[in-house]
Design an enzyme around this catalytic site. Structure first.
Site, mmCIF file in Angstrom:
data_model
loop_
_atom_site.group_PDB
_atom_site.id
_atom_site.type_symbol
_atom_site.label_atom_id
_atom_site.label_comp_id
_atom_site.label_asym_id
_atom_site.label_seq_id
_atom_site.Cartn_x
_atom_site.Cartn_y
_atom_site.Cartn_z
ATOM 1 N N LYS A 1 0.418 9.312 -24.277
ATOM 2 C CA LYS A 1 -0.591 9.515 -23.234
ATOM 3 C C LYS A 1 -1.246 10.889 -23.371
ATOM 4 O O LYS A 1 -2.474 11.008 -23.297
ATOM 5 C CB LYS A 1 0.039 9.372 -21.847
ATOM 6 C CG LYS A 1 -0.979 9.451 -20.712
ATOM 7 C CD LYS A 1 -0.317 9.326 -19.351
ATOM 8 C CE LYS A 1 0.421 10.591 -18.985
ATOM 9 N NZ LYS A 1 0.937 10.569 -17.595
ATOM 10 N N ASP B 1 -2.318 6.235 -17.475
ATOM 11 C CA ASP B 1 -1.424 6.876 -16.512
ATOM 12 C C ASP B 1 -1.181 5.915 -15.356
ATOM 13 O O ASP B 1 -1.549 4.742 -15.416
ATOM 14 C CB ASP B 1 -2.018 8.203 -16.027
ATOM 15 C CG ASP B 1 -3.300 8.005 -15.221
ATOM 16 O OD1 ASP B 1 -3.795 6.856 -15.123
ATOM 17 O OD2 ASP B 1 -3.811 8.997 -14.671
#
Length: 232
Positions: free
Chosen positions: A120, A138
């Protein structure tokens, strides 16, 4: 969601959120990387509060190394997991100096080789710094994608792969920011703002919130109770 509705979905988001950008404060690619590492399991607002003074004196990996781990811990102690994050930031700063000449690498593999940098975080850096069409899934993107029916997946990676396959070319570079901001301010985890949602017509969420009917004021209620009685 059909390809046509997916395009309309992002068109509506872009109209509602023009020029979407990350809300993490940074001054250059290095401080952005540090900010994203700090943001894991923390809010952007919390990270920004901790870094607004830090980034006045820290601009490069060399600056961070000179600053030292103890000073860094004290500067970010309001952020969750600050001890582990401080240790990782010091390690990645040393690696950037020794292996990358103080520069931020521009490939996922190299970014993920840095301590504290996962998929991420790498996706955020690749998108914001290098303008690549990546999707950093997220909690906000995961919720919005599943709730609306845009990209239904059981894991962040599954959602990322679906988004990578379905997002129209026109929106690929900004889709990440559009979805994050939409999830943060409209499609909230608790009490989503469905009545004012710009993509409600394309959303498959079964439990859309409704507008709350206006409550009677004391004056209007009194007027209603004391007004003339209409006889049949």
């Amino acid at each position: 969601m059909t390809p046509k509705n997916i395009a309309l979905f992002f068109e509506a988001l872009e109209k509602a959120i023009p020029n979407p950008q990350t809300e993490l404060f940074s001054t250059n690619p290095y401080t952005l990387l540090v900010a994203v590492v700090l943001s894991a399991q923390s809010t952007d607002k919390g990270v920004n509060r901790a870094t607004q003074d830090l980034f006045k004196i820290i601009h490069t990996p060399h600056d961070m190394i000179q600053f030292g781990e103890e000073n860094l811990r004290n500067a970010i102690k309001t952020i969750g997991l600050y001890k582990t994050k401080a240790k990782n930031i010091m390690k990645l700063s040393h690696l950037l100096e020794s292996d990358f000449k103080g520069c931020i690498p521009n490939t996922r593999e190299e970014l993920e080789s840095l301590p504290g940098v996962g998929r991420k975080t790498a996706n955020v850096v690749l998108n914001v710094v290098f303008g690549l069409p990546t999707f950093a899934v997220d909690t906000h993107i995961f919720r919005v994608s599943n709730r609306t029916g845009l990209a239904v997946g059981k894991t962040p990676l599954a959602v990322e792969k679906i988004l990578d396959a379905i997002v129209p070319e026109k929106f690929r570079q900004i889709a990440h920011h559009l979805l994050v901001l939409h999830g943060r301010y409209t499609c909230k985890a608790q009490k989503p703002l469905c009545p004012t949602c710009p993509v409600k017509n394309f959303c498959s969420y079964k439990f859309k919130t409704q507008e709350t009917p206006p409550a009677y004021s004391k004056n209007s209620l009194k007027k209603k109770m004391t007004g003339p009685i209409e006889l049949p």
